[in-house]
Design an enzyme around this catalytic site. Structure first.
Site, PDB file in Angstrom:
ATOM      1  N   LYS A   1      78.576  52.217 114.976  1.00  0.00           N
ATOM      2  CA  LYS A   1      77.626  51.286 115.349  1.00  0.00           C
ATOM      3  C   LYS A   1      78.177  50.917 116.984  1.00  0.00           C
ATOM      4  CE  LYS A   1      75.748  47.389 111.808  1.00  0.00           C
ATOM      5  NZ  LYS A   1      76.127  46.525 111.570  1.00  0.00           N
TER       6      LYS A   1
ATOM      7  N   CYS B   1      79.459  35.916 104.363  1.00  0.00           N
ATOM      8  CA  CYS B   1      79.585  37.008 103.118  1.00  0.00           C
ATOM      9  C   CYS B   1      78.745  36.901 101.971  1.00  0.00           C
ATOM     10  CB  CYS B   1      81.323  36.532 102.476  1.00  0.00           C
ATOM     11  SG  CYS B   1      82.211  36.523 103.935  1.00  0.00           S
TER      12      CYS B   1
ATOM     13  N   ARG C   1      67.009  43.672 112.079  1.00  0.00           N
ATOM     14  CA  ARG C   1      67.233  42.634 112.473  1.00  0.00           C
ATOM     15  C   ARG C   1      68.296  42.955 113.965  1.00  0.00           C
ATOM     16  NH1 ARG C   1      70.195  43.667 108.741  1.00  0.00           N
ATOM     17  NH2 ARG C   1      72.736  42.486 108.104  1.00  0.00           N
TER      18      ARG C   1
ATOM     19  N   ASP D   1      80.159  38.687 112.233  1.00  0.00           N
ATOM     20  CA  ASP D   1      80.449  38.441 110.919  1.00  0.00           C
ATOM     21  C   ASP D   1      80.977  38.014 109.716  1.00  0.00           C
ATOM     22  OD1 ASP D   1      81.131  40.786 111.112  1.00  0.00           O
ATOM     23  OD2 ASP D   1      79.922  41.812 109.341  1.00  0.00           O
TER      24      ASP D   1
ATOM     25  N   ASN E   1      70.371  47.432 108.599  1.00  0.00           N
ATOM     26  CA  ASN E   1      70.517  46.517 109.404  1.00  0.00           C
ATOM     27  C   ASN E   1      69.283  46.256 110.751  1.00  0.00           C
ATOM     28  OD1 ASN E   1      73.925  48.703 109.553  1.00  0.00           O
ATOM     29  ND2 ASN E   1      73.210  46.051 108.963  1.00  0.00           N
ATOM     30  N   LEU E   2      68.447  47.548 110.229  1.00  0.00           N
ATOM     31  CA  LEU E   2      67.582  47.696 111.403  1.00  0.00           C
ATOM     32  C   LEU E   2      66.517  46.723 111.587  1.00  0.00           C
ATOM     33  CD1 LEU E   2      66.760  51.069 111.251  1.00  0.00           C
ATOM     34  CD2 LEU E   2      68.640  49.886 112.533  1.00  0.00           C
TER      35      LEU E   2
ATOM     36  N   CYS F   1      93.012  18.936 116.965  1.00  0.00           N
ATOM     37  CA  CYS F   1      92.384  20.250 116.293  1.00  0.00           C
ATOM     38  C   CYS F   1      93.630  20.967 116.065  1.00  0.00           C
ATOM     39  CB  CYS F   1      92.038  20.420 117.871  1.00  0.00           C
ATOM     40  SG  CYS F   1      91.101  22.023 117.533  1.00  0.00           S
TER      41      CYS F   1
HETATM   42 ZN   LIG Z   1      89.773  22.964 119.817  1.00  0.00          ZN
END
Ligand SMILES: [Zn+2]
Length: 389
Positions: free
Chosen positions: A205, A309, A192, A249, A189-190, A366
């Site tokens: 974390k 992923c 970034r 993430d 991880n380090l 939407c």
């Molecule tokens: Zn929307």
């Protein structure tokens, strides 16, 4: 030898040497550039002080005043509770060579009685020092700093995006940061996630980030939630905040965050990175014209298309770039400054060093914010790539 003076006679003698002004005169001189210093103790000022005054306790006055104001010709107005300690303080500053020193008669008591402007009293000496360069911006000032102090921001993910966002929001003095992440720091991880450190590999974390943030700014409050964001905890964890930072993430967390943003009417600052590119936008459900996350990505992608992923590589600076853009938008929203990135998607390509902005209108159909949508509760979507990881 002269007779020892009693207290009243001694104050009278001081009054002969020190100029006294009324609170109304002090307010007028403040507007013309005089510095009003509230010399009461921190605890006395905590419940309020004159607007735009500097809080500097009597005991530290001589020690700190030169750091704050080196110009011996700037008019200094001293205020205490009732106007006596400020006389003594004024005398001390005259002895230090400050030429235009006055004491405010009647002190804060009279200031309040006369209905003059009062601030929350958040600006003590540490804050004035710490935030000096942003306090100097007229668009921020004491009022803006007070807004930041009162702000409560969720940072979802203490990873590549969350690291720079949390660091800069903490440095700017955002009063409360809630960090949500259920991962542990790994060495990979380090490159970034620069909020963590080699010595904290293996630590949660959230805890690792808390250590870094509190070291940077001990004035702010950090709340840590070492849990995965899920349908059954999303409202409990996010309610009561002002702003949501998307540093997730994974898609399940991001779709939950987007749903909560709409439900709780909290702006969401979206950011994502992949390889050498990134994108940022702001979804603000308080505005009728704002799209939501699902206007951009109506449904979660198929497992094979989910880039985060498949452990695609990323250049370490990319989340830094995008996280700083998110932090900038967050500060603008909290301070109500400038033009937020609402209805616009900003894409960044590091290799060509191009920024490209596209219009992102609200989609009436939407599945998140469309007119016909009825909220039926939060939904946990399956982790798309459990096998790929
Ligand atoms: Zn929307």
């Amino acid at each position: 030898m002269s007779e020892p003076l009693n207290r009243e006679a001694w104050l009278d003698a001081l009054r002969e040497r020190i100029a006294e002004i009324t609170p109304v005169q002090a307010l007028a001189q403040q507007a013309q550039g005089a510095l009003l210093v509230d010399v009461r103790e921190d605890a006395e000022r905590a419940t309020g002080m004159p607007a735009n005054a500097l809080g500097l306790s009597r005991g530290f006055l001589e020690l700190r005043i030169e750091q704050i104001e080196a110009d011996r010709n700037r008019p200094l107005l001293l205020l205490c509770g009732s106007g006596q300690r400020s006389l003594l303080a004024a005398e001390a500053l005259l002895r230090m060579g400050y030429r235009q020193v006055s004491s405010v008669a009647g002190g804060f008591g009279r200031w309040k009685t006369e209905g003059l402007p009062i601030s929350s009293g958040t600006l003590d000496v540490d804050a004035v020092d710490r935030y000096a360069r942003q306090l100097r911006l007229p668009q921020v000032g004491e009022a803006g700093q007070a807004r930041l102090t009162a702000a409560k921001v969720v940072v979802l993910g203490a990873g590549g995006l969350g690291a720079p966002v949390a660091l800069y929001l903490a440095a700017a003095g955002v009063g409360k940061l809630t960090l949500i992440d259920d991962d542990k720091v790994e060495r990979s991880n380090l490159h970034r996630q620069i909020i963590h450190a080699d010595a904290r590999v293996g630590m949660a974390k959230t805890e690792s980030a808390r250590i870094a943030l509190q070291a940077l700014n001990p004035r702010i409050r950090i709340e840590t939630c070492t849990e995965r964001l899920q349908a059954n905890n999303v409202e409990r964890l996010l309610a009561g905040h002002d702003l949501l930072i998307d540093g997730a993430d994974n898609f399940p967390a991001r779709y939950l965050l987007a749903a909560a943003s709409l439900r709780l009417k909290m702006p969401m600052v979206y950011g994502a990175v992949e390889r050498f590119t990134g994108q940022v936008s702001v979804f603000d459900p308080r505005r009728d014209d704002s799209p939501c996350y699902r206007c951009l990505f109506p449904e979660p992608p198929a497992a094979t298309d989910a880039p985060n992923c498949s452990e695609a590589g990323v250049l370490g600076v990319l989340p830094g770039m995008v996280g700083l853009l998110q932090a900038t938008e967050a500060l603008k929203l909290l301070l109500e400054l400038g033009e937020p990135l609402v209805g616009r998607l900003l894409a960044f390509d590091a290799l060509g060093m191009h920024f490209r902005e596209t219009r992102l209108p609200r989609d009436p159909d939407c599945p998140g914010c469309g007119r016909a949508v009825v909220f039926r509760g939060y939904e946990d979507i399956a982790e798309l790539c459990a096998a790929a990881n």
